[in-house]
Scaffold this motif. Structure first.
Motif, PDB file in Angstrom:
ATOM      1  N   HIS A 153      -9.258 -10.166  10.134  1.00 32.68           N
ATOM      2  CA  HIS A 153      -9.673  -9.240   9.355  1.00 32.68           C
ATOM      3  C   HIS A 153      -8.025  -8.050   9.202  1.00 32.68           C
ATOM      4  CE1 HIS A 153     -13.972  -9.687   9.816  1.00 32.68           C
ATOM      5  NE2 HIS A 153     -13.984 -10.055  10.911  1.00 32.68           N
ATOM      6  N   LEU A 154      -8.561  -7.421   7.706  1.00 24.88           N
ATOM      7  CA  LEU A 154      -7.983  -6.637   7.504  1.00 24.88           C
ATOM      8  C   LEU A 154      -8.112  -5.389   7.489  1.00 24.88           C
ATOM      9  CD1 LEU A 154      -4.299  -6.028   6.886  1.00 24.88           C
ATOM     10  CD2 LEU A 154      -4.766  -6.236   4.253  1.00 24.88           C
ATOM     11  N   PHE A 155      -6.839  -4.482   8.328  1.00 21.69           N
ATOM     12  CA  PHE A 155      -8.045  -2.553   7.682  1.00 21.69           C
ATOM     13  C   PHE A 155      -7.231  -1.766   7.651  1.00 21.69           C
ATOM     14  CE2 PHE A 155     -10.611  -4.830  10.455  1.00 21.69           C
ATOM     15  CZ  PHE A 155     -11.832  -4.270  10.019  1.00 21.69           C
ATOM     16  N   ALA A 156      -7.155  -0.887   6.472  1.00 22.11           N
ATOM     17  CA  ALA A 156      -6.496   0.002   6.312  1.00 22.11           C
ATOM     18  C   ALA A 156      -7.165   1.985   7.323  1.00 22.11           C
ATOM     19  CB  ALA A 156      -5.958   1.156   4.917  1.00 22.11           C
ATOM     20  N   PHE A 157      -6.161   2.405   8.038  1.00 20.42           N
ATOM     21  CA  PHE A 157      -6.742   3.226   8.691  1.00 20.42           C
ATOM     22  C   PHE A 157      -6.009   4.285   8.805  1.00 20.42           C
ATOM     23  CE2 PHE A 157      -3.003   1.772  12.475  1.00 20.42           C
ATOM     24  CZ  PHE A 157      -2.999   2.347  12.514  1.00 20.42           C
ATOM     25  N   ASN A 158      -6.637   5.548   9.877  1.00 20.39           N
ATOM     26  CA  ASN A 158      -6.040   6.625   9.846  1.00 20.39           C
ATOM     27  C   ASN A 158      -6.484   7.121  11.571  1.00 20.39           C
ATOM     28  OD1 ASN A 158      -4.309   8.864  10.163  1.00 20.39           O
ATOM     29  ND2 ASN A 158      -6.311  10.524   8.588  1.00 20.39           N
ATOM     30  N   TYR A 159      -5.921   7.662  12.300  1.00 20.67           N
ATOM     31  CA  TYR A 159      -6.758   8.247  13.572  1.00 20.67           C
ATOM     32  C   TYR A 159      -5.530   9.146  13.849  1.00 20.67           C
ATOM     33  CZ  TYR A 159      -8.138   3.097  14.373  1.00 20.67           C
ATOM     34  OH  TYR A 159      -8.888   1.693  14.760  1.00 20.67           O
ATOM     35  N   GLY A 160      -5.468   9.819  12.476  1.00 24.25           N
ATOM     36  CA  GLY A 160      -4.944  11.327  13.223  1.00 24.25           C
ATOM     37  C   GLY A 160      -5.608  11.994  12.629  1.00 24.25           C
ATOM     38  N   SER A 161      -5.709  13.762  12.914  1.00 21.79           N
ATOM     39  CA  SER A 161      -6.653  14.777  12.682  1.00 21.79           C
ATOM     40  C   SER A 161      -6.847  14.644  11.693  1.00 21.79           C
ATOM     41  CB  SER A 161      -7.047  16.067  13.785  1.00 21.79           C
ATOM     42  OG  SER A 161      -5.370  16.243  13.151  1.00 21.79           O
ATOM     43  N   GLU A 162      -5.791  14.906  10.453  1.00 25.73           N
ATOM     44  CA  GLU A 162      -5.437  15.054   9.166  1.00 25.73           C
ATOM     45  C   GLU A 162      -5.745  13.769   8.574  1.00 25.73           C
ATOM     46  OE1 GLU A 162      -4.764  18.592   7.605  1.00 25.73           O
ATOM     47  OE2 GLU A 162      -5.016  18.868  10.600  1.00 25.73           O
ATOM     48  N   THR A 163      -6.594  14.265   7.037  1.00 26.60           N
ATOM     49  CA  THR A 163      -7.092  13.754   5.965  1.00 26.60           C
ATOM     50  C   THR A 163      -5.049  12.469   5.619  1.00 26.60           C
ATOM     51  OG1 THR A 163      -9.445  13.971   5.113  1.00 26.60           O
ATOM     52  CG2 THR A 163      -7.688  12.756   4.103  1.00 26.60           C
ATOM     53  N   VAL A 164      -5.647  11.287   4.993  1.00 24.25           N
ATOM     54  CA  VAL A 164      -4.548  10.848   4.817  1.00 24.25           C
ATOM     55  C   VAL A 164      -5.446   9.534   3.329  1.00 24.25           C
ATOM     56  CG1 VAL A 164      -2.952   8.472   4.757  1.00 24.25           C
ATOM     57  CG2 VAL A 164      -2.759  10.321   6.770  1.00 24.25           C
ATOM     58  N   VAL A 177       0.722  -1.018  -0.156  1.00 20.21           N
ATOM     59  CA  VAL A 177      -0.009  -0.063   0.134  1.00 20.21           C
ATOM     60  C   VAL A 177       0.858   1.364  -0.298  1.00 20.21           C
ATOM     61  CG1 VAL A 177       0.202   0.330   2.882  1.00 20.21           C
ATOM     62  CG2 VAL A 177      -1.843   1.144   0.601  1.00 20.21           C
ATOM     63  N   THR A 178       0.109   2.197  -0.617  1.00 19.96           N
ATOM     64  CA  THR A 178       1.273   3.194  -0.462  1.00 19.96           C
ATOM     65  C   THR A 178      -0.491   4.828  -0.147  1.00 19.96           C
ATOM     66  OG1 THR A 178       2.206   2.864  -2.209  1.00 19.96           O
ATOM     67  CG2 THR A 178       2.352   5.874  -2.042  1.00 19.96           C
ATOM     68  N   PHE A 179       0.353   5.048   1.558  1.00 25.87           N
ATOM     69  CA  PHE A 179       0.045   6.322   1.731  1.00 25.87           C
ATOM     70  C   PHE A 179       0.180   7.876   1.181  1.00 25.87           C
ATOM     71  CE2 PHE A 179      -0.116   2.426   4.709  1.00 25.87           C
ATOM     72  CZ  PHE A 179      -2.117   2.780   4.702  1.00 25.87           C
ATOM     73  N   ARG A 180      -0.704   8.397   0.695  1.00 22.49           N
ATOM     74  CA  ARG A 180      -0.334   9.841  -0.067  1.00 22.49           C
ATOM     75  C   ARG A 180      -0.901  10.763   1.569  1.00 22.49           C
ATOM     76  NH1 ARG A 180      -3.581  10.702  -3.608  1.00 22.49           N
ATOM     77  NH2 ARG A 180      -1.728   9.833  -4.957  1.00 22.49           N
ATOM     78  N   ILE A 181      -0.246  11.685   1.650  1.00 19.21           N
ATOM     79  CA  ILE A 181      -0.725  12.920   3.005  1.00 19.21           C
ATOM     80  C   ILE A 181      -0.979  13.843   1.871  1.00 19.21           C
ATOM     81  CG2 ILE A 181      -0.285  13.871   4.514  1.00 19.21           C
ATOM     82  CD1 ILE A 181       2.080  11.413   4.688  1.00 19.21           C
ATOM     83  N   PRO A 182      -2.231  14.608   1.628  1.00 16.63           N
ATOM     84  CA  PRO A 182      -2.715  16.379   0.876  1.00 16.63           C
ATOM     85  C   PRO A 182      -2.032  17.041   1.550  1.00 16.63           C
ATOM     86  CG  PRO A 182      -4.098  14.720   1.415  1.00 16.63           C
ATOM     87  CD  PRO A 182      -3.802  13.860   2.415  1.00 16.63           C
ATOM     88  N   SER A 183      -1.753  17.176   3.305  1.00 18.84           N
ATOM     89  CA  SER A 183      -1.242  18.547   3.757  1.00 18.84           C
ATOM     90  C   SER A 183      -0.231  18.386   4.733  1.00 18.84           C
ATOM     91  CB  SER A 183      -1.834  18.978   3.914  1.00 18.84           C
ATOM     92  OG  SER A 183      -1.086  20.329   5.009  1.00 18.84           O
TER      93      SER A 183
END
Length: 564
Positions: A526-537, A388-394
């Motif tokens: 199960h397998l999840f991608a996740f983001n628990y930060g305040s900014e969208t990933v 997986v490749t994650f993109r961080i918009p900001s």
């Protein structure tokens, strides 16, 4: 040789005891408690420490498995038993060296009748046998005895030999003196009569409670440019020498790049001479999780250097006996030098892809505070490969990095997968139960330092299993040397029931985690991608596969391999 560097396995079905956590595509021996890998005449050989009589350490022999692809493995007869005064207390770790025109040689540590660690040699009985099933020990053993000034139990693990321009073979052997780990150098014209160098090849710079016996020492070359590998006997420009040590006290594998000097004695000097380059906090590691007693070999067939390691268990001997197996080998990894010329990159061998099936994927999936989870469906999540490749918009809202945060593992323990940050934590929840009572998180967090961004990679933690007492569930961590100029970072995870091998940023940081889920097993994983930060990933791209189970040490393996 690490005296507990053994993979212990007893054959049992997946429904027996705790067999639900037995791995599917990682190497395991047929049974009981489980050194030197090599490639020779079209066959990959894996020799490993093994106790044929018990699920606990003792009666150590060299077991032997063979393969044509490092994925499917076939068990052959035990290569070395304790039979003589020079190894009657055990045939322990060592290496294999291929002598031009003569074939392979096993160089191993034996526990002799007086409990001394001595170095011995064995050669194939029949070089015409492509599987090299039978081995014989030389009458000259031991060829190297414990040197003066070294304790008899602090002298082990001869490396693969390399040939100098002067026609002499060299090996290094792990040792310790006054709490200083060290590698001792020996030379030989014929690989039988050995002389110790007057100078120590390399040693730790400081002695402390976190520094002691150096085991499973390794020394090899990497090219400064490109991924092509080199035999350690090679010479020339555009190369770097790598020295690796398994530190017994910290149970970690450290490495440095540096120079090998032949003038005024023969010794190795690391590039980084500031402080202790083998510190458990600041040193470079091959892997920041459960990964020890590693060994490399030169694969001349595909011109690559392959790295293997022992992945031990996080629970007790009693658990292992109840479970009837314990311990695995890591997936073999191709190893080369990063273009920054400072660190090694690692990636699972390409042959592993032959096990991939049932591919699923997605692109451009946002992970927001309102939708922090994305389940990867359509694969067997307990036995999978995911890229997986994650993109961080900001990156504007990244947390401020405190320069006192030098210990990545400690930081991961404090800022784990559920502690909200600005950019992260985000990543994968592997071996997860449906309601997330259990999961092994593999995640990133991004911090803003004075003049750069700092990326933390973590794995493991208390949520990995509902099992409590007697099970070690640490959070592992590493700082990833990655440039976020494009706002993207990649992650690959090999998930196999009770182990997760993770490769961050194309193999710049690797973490291997053992885990024992009780709910997230088999089809319930199960397998999840996740983001628990305040900014969208965003998930820029994700591909995942179920991994088929290869042939693993079948009793009729020799017949099958000869017919292949």
């Amino acid at each position: 040789m690490f005296l507990e560097n053994l993979v212990r396995c007893i054959t049992g079905s997946s429904s027996d005891g705790l067999g639900i956590n037995r791995t599917g595509y990682h190497f395991q021996s047929p049974k009981n408690w489980i050194n030197g890998p090599m490639y020779y005449n079209g066959i990959y050989h894996l020799f490993y420490q093994y106790n044929p009589n018990s699920a606990e350490w003792g009666d150590i022999v060299w077991a032997h498995s063979v393969s044509k692809d490092m994925v499917n493995w076939f068990h052959v007869d035990i290569a070395l038993h304790p039979t003589d005064p020079f190894d009657i207390k055990g045939c322990w770790s060592g290496s294999t060296t291929i002598l031009p025109g003569k074939g392979p040689v096993i160089f191993y540590t034996g526990g002799d009748s007086e409990n001394r660690q001595v170095q011995n040699i064995a050669v194939p009985k029949d070089l015409s046998d492509p599987l090299l099933v039978e081995w014989k020990k030389l009458d000259q053993n031991p060829v190297i005895s414990t040197p003066d000034g070294i304790k008899p139990d602090k002298f082990r693990d001869p490396s693969t030999g390399w040939l100098g321009e002067d026609g002499y073979w060299r090996v290094i052997i792990g040792s310790e003196k006054s709490r200083l780990g060290m590698a001792l150098l020996f030379k030989s014209k014929d690989f039988l009569t050995w002389t110790q160098s007057e100078n120590t090849f390399h040693s730790a710079s400081t002695a402390s409670d976190e520094n002691g016996m150096w085991e499973c020492v390794d020394f090899f070359l990497v090219a400064l440019k490109g991924e092509a590998a080199l035999d350690t006997s090679a010479r020339g420009d555009n190369i770097k020498y790598v020295f690796k040590v398994s530190d017994q006290d910290t149970f970690s594998d450290f490495y440095t790049g540096g120079d090998y000097f032949l003038n005024n004695g023969e010794y190795y000097t690391p590039d980084n001479t500031v402080g202790d380059p083998y510190s458990p906090v600041t040193a470079l590691r091959l892997d920041y999780g459960k990964f020890y007693a590693s060994k490399t070999f030169f694969d001349e067939a595909k011109n690559r250097r392959i790295l293997w390691a022992w992945v031990n268990e996080p629970d007790s001997n009693a658990d292992a006996i109840e479970r009837r197996w314990a311990g695995i080998q890591s997936i073999p990894r191709t190893l080369w030098l990063d273009k920054n010329e400072k660190q090694l990159l690692q990636w699972p061998v390409e042959e592993l892809a032959t096990l991939r099936t049932d591919e699923v994927g997605c692109t451009n999936e946002p992970l927001t505070t309102g939708r922090p989870l994305f389940e990867v469906q359509g694969i067997t999540a307990a036995q999978a490969d995911i890229e997986v490749t994650f993109r961080i918009p900001s990156l504007e809202n990244a947390e401020v990095f405190d320069p006192s945060w030098v210990d990545a593992q400690q930081l991961c323990g404090e800022k784990g997968a559920v502690v909200q940050g600005g950019i992260g934590p985000f990543g994968l929840l592997t071996l997860a139960s449906k309601e997330l009572e259990e999961y092994t998180a593999v995640f990133f967090r991004v911090f803003k330092a004075q003049d750069k961004y700092v990326v933390l990679m973590g794995s493991g933690g208390d949520r990995s299993s509902l099992r409590g007492e007697g099970l070690n569930k640490p959070s592992y961590g590493a700082f990833v040397d990655v440039d976020l100029v494009d706002g993207e970072i990649s992650l690959r995870c090999l998930i196999d029931h009770s182990v997760v091998e993770s490769f961050g940023a194309g193999g710049k940081a690797c973490i291997t985690t053992r885990t024992y889920p009780t709910l997230a097993v088999g089809k319930q994983a199960h397998l999840f991608a996740f983001n628990y930060g305040s900014e969208t990933v965003e998930i820029a791209k994700l591909n995942a596969w179920t991994m088929k189970t290869p042939e693993m040490n079948l009793s009729d393996g020799v017949t099958l391999l000869r017919a292949a």
